[in-house]
Motif scaffolding. Structure first.
Motif, PDB file in Angstrom:
ATOM      1  N   GLY A  62      -8.867  80.968 -28.574  1.00 56.97           N
ATOM      2  CA  GLY A  62      -8.619  82.017 -29.555  1.00 56.97           C
ATOM      3  C   GLY A  62      -8.787  81.517 -30.980  1.00 56.97           C
ATOM      4  O   GLY A  62      -8.960  80.313 -31.233  1.00 56.97           O
ATOM      5  N   SER A  63      -8.692  82.474 -31.902  1.00 58.13           N
ATOM      6  CA  SER A  63      -8.905  82.180 -33.322  1.00 58.13           C
ATOM      7  C   SER A  63      -7.927  81.140 -33.862  1.00 58.13           C
ATOM      8  O   SER A  63      -8.295  80.275 -34.649  1.00 58.13           O
ATOM      9  N   THR A  64      -6.667  81.246 -33.427  1.00 56.80           N
ATOM     10  CA  THR A  64      -5.670  80.305 -33.954  1.00 56.80           C
ATOM     11  C   THR A  64      -5.934  78.899 -33.412  1.00 56.80           C
ATOM     12  O   THR A  64      -5.711  77.916 -34.112  1.00 56.80           O
ATOM     13  N   VAL A  65      -6.416  78.819 -32.185  1.00 57.18           N
ATOM     14  CA  VAL A  65      -6.702  77.504 -31.598  1.00 57.18           C
ATOM     15  C   VAL A  65      -7.914  76.879 -32.287  1.00 57.18           C
ATOM     16  O   VAL A  65      -7.912  75.684 -32.612  1.00 57.18           O
ATOM     17  N   ALA A  66      -8.935  77.703 -32.560  1.00 55.32           N
ATOM     18  CA  ALA A  66     -10.118  77.196 -33.272  1.00 55.32           C
ATOM     19  C   ALA A  66      -9.723  76.663 -34.652  1.00 55.32           C
ATOM     20  O   ALA A  66     -10.155  75.573 -35.059  1.00 55.32           O
ATOM     21  N   ALA A  67      -8.884  77.414 -35.354  1.00 55.89           N
ATOM     22  CA  ALA A  67      -8.446  76.967 -36.684  1.00 55.89           C
ATOM     23  C   ALA A  67      -7.589  75.711 -36.578  1.00 55.89           C
ATOM     24  O   ALA A  67      -7.732  74.772 -37.373  1.00 55.89           O
ATOM     25  N   ALA A  68      -6.719  75.655 -35.570  1.00 55.30           N
ATOM     26  CA  ALA A  68      -5.835  74.494 -35.403  1.00 55.30           C
ATOM     27  C   ALA A  68      -6.655  73.231 -35.149  1.00 55.30           C
ATOM     28  O   ALA A  68      -6.333  72.156 -35.669  1.00 55.30           O
ATOM     29  N   ILE A  69      -7.707  73.349 -34.360  1.00 57.20           N
ATOM     30  CA  ILE A  69      -8.545  72.178 -34.060  1.00 57.20           C
ATOM     31  C   ILE A  69      -9.249  71.705 -35.328  1.00 57.20           C
ATOM     32  O   ILE A  69      -9.253  70.507 -35.642  1.00 57.20           O
ATOM     33  N   CYS A  70      -9.808  72.637 -36.089  1.00 57.16           N
ATOM     34  CA  CYS A  70     -10.435  72.261 -37.372  1.00 57.16           C
ATOM     35  C   CYS A  70      -9.417  71.567 -38.276  1.00 57.16           C
ATOM     36  O   CYS A  70      -9.700  70.514 -38.856  1.00 57.16           O
ATOM     37  N   ASN A  71      -8.227  72.150 -38.379  1.00 59.02           N
ATOM     38  CA  ASN A  71      -7.217  71.582 -39.276  1.00 59.02           C
ATOM     39  C   ASN A  71      -6.718  70.225 -38.788  1.00 59.02           C
ATOM     40  O   ASN A  71      -6.400  69.354 -39.589  1.00 59.02           O
ATOM     41  N   SER A  72      -6.665  70.030 -37.481  1.00 56.73           N
ATOM     42  CA  SER A  72      -6.213  68.724 -36.958  1.00 56.73           C
ATOM     43  C   SER A  72      -7.167  67.627 -37.412  1.00 56.73           C
ATOM     44  O   SER A  72      -6.754  66.483 -37.619  1.00 56.73           O
TER      45      SER A  72
END
Lengths: 209, 209
Positions: B193-203
Motif C-alpha cells: 500500500g501507499s503507506t508501506v511504499a512511503a515508509a520504505i522510501c523514508n527508511s
C-alpha cells in the motif's frame, strides 16, 4: 506467469467480488450497512483482520451521510489521508478536508507545550465553522485530545473515525472514544493507518446517494 | 484506562523498541541491513507479516543510497505516497518525487488506450532526465508495465520498490519484478500500500549518512 485480463474499470469490482467471496468462505457475515466500509478497508490493506476489528456505533453510516449532506468538514491528522480522501465528492455538499499537521503555528505551539502536533491540530479544528468529522489515521494523541475536548464540552463532532496505527497508547486511545456517546467508526487494536482512514471516508462518500 | 506518558519526540523510538522486542520474542531475526526498512513497514501497519514477506535483492540498501546520492528521482503511482515521502531529505541530494496519476494527459491517454493511468504514468516517467527509483504502492499494472519497459531495454531503474496491495494480479506482478536483475524491495503476496511504499522510501532517506 498467468495474468488476469481485466479492463481498468473492472479491477475494483473484481477485487470487491473476491473479498466478498473470501469473507463468505471464512464464514464472516457483515451487516449490510457496514459492508461497504469493511470491504473498502480490506481492499486498501489486503488484511482481512478488519472484518473482525472494525466497530461501528448505531446507525453511524446514516448519521455520517447526513452530516456530509449538512456540509460537514473532515479534519484529519495526516497529509496522506488528506491526499486520499475524495475531495471532489465532498465539495459537492460544501465540505472540505483539513490537515493542520504541517502548519508552522501548530509546530511551534507543539514544541512550546511539549505535546504532539496532532494535539494542537485538534484544538485548531475548533475554529472551523461547520459540523465536523474527524478521521484520525496516525496519532493516538489526537484521539486522546478529542476525548478531553468532548468531556470539557468544547467539541461535539458528528463522527470520529478512529484508526490510528501503532504501538504506544493506540489501543487505549481508541477505547477512550468508544466510551463516549459520539458516533464512531473505530478499528480496535493496533492496526489502522492513513490509507484506512481515507478508505473509510471514501466508503461513505461513494455511497452518498 | 492506563496511558503511557511519553514525550512526543520519544514515541517513535519507543514504538521501534516494542517492535524489535516482539520480533525477538517471535524468534524472527532480520539482517542488520534490512532491519530499518522492515521495522518501519511494521511501524506503519502494525502488521508483523512484513517481517516474513518483504524481500530484498543483494546490497539493495547500499545501491539505493548511492542512487539517491547521485540525484535519483522517485516516481510513485499514488498521491498518498507522494504526500508521505520525506521530500526535504531527498531534495538535499537533488532528487524529487513525481506522481503523474492525476495528470490530465495521463488520464486521457489511459482512456484512449484502455489501460490504467498507472501504465501511462510509467511511460511518462521515461522523460525524466535523472536516475530513477520507482515506489509502487497501489497498481500492479505499474509493475507489469515496468517489466515490459525493462525487457524492451527502454528503462533501467536504480531500484523498484514493489508493494502494491490488492487482489487482481498483485501477487503475479511482484513476481515479474523478482525475475529481473533490477535492484528491488518487494513485499510478496497481496499486502502493501501507499503507506508501506512511503515508509520504505523514508527508511532509506532517514539512514542516508
Amino acid at each position: 506467469m498467468e495474468l488476469k485480463h481485466i479492463l481498468p474499470s473492472d479491477i475494483e469490482k473484481e477485487s470487491f467480488r473476491i473479498i466478498k467471496q473470501e469473507l463468505d468462505i471464512m464464514g464472516k457475515s457483515i451487516s449490510e450497512d457496514f459492508e461497504p466500509t469493511v470491504i473498502r478497508a480490506i481492499h486498501t490493506t489486503a488484511d482481512f483482520d478488519y472484518a473482525d476489528t472494525l466497530v461501528f456505533s448505531d446507525n453511524v453510516i446514516d448519521k455520517a451521510k447526513a452530516a456530509i449532506q449538512n456540509g460537514a468538514h473532515i479534519v484529519t491528522d495526516t497529509n496522506m489521508t488528506l491526499a486520499g480522501i475524495n475531495k471532489k465528492t465532498l465539495s459537492r455538499y460544501g465540505g472540505e478536508v483539513h490537515c493542520f499537521m504541517a502548519d508552522e503555528d501548530v509546530s511551534m505551539m507543539a514544541r512550546q507545550m511539549q505535546v504532539t502536533r496532532a494535539v494542537v491540530s485538534m484544538d485548531k479544528a475548533l475554529k472551523i465553522d461547520a459540523p465536523l468529522i474527524f478521521a484520525i489515521g496516525n496519532a493516538p494523541t489526537a484521539l486522546i485530545r478529542l476525548r478531553e475536548l468532548i468531556d470539557e464540552k468544547k467539541l461535539r463532532p458528528e463522527l470520529i473515525i478512529g484508526v490510528p496505527v501503532g504501538f504506544v497508547n493506540v489501543v487505549e486511545a481508541k477505547e477512550l472514544i468508544l466510551e463516549t456517546d459520539i458516533p464512531y467508526i473505530i478499528n480496535r487494536g493496533r492496526k489502522g493507518g492513513s490509507t484506512v482512514a481515507a478508505a473509510i471516508c471514501n466508503s461513505i462518500l461513494y455511497n452518498m446517494t
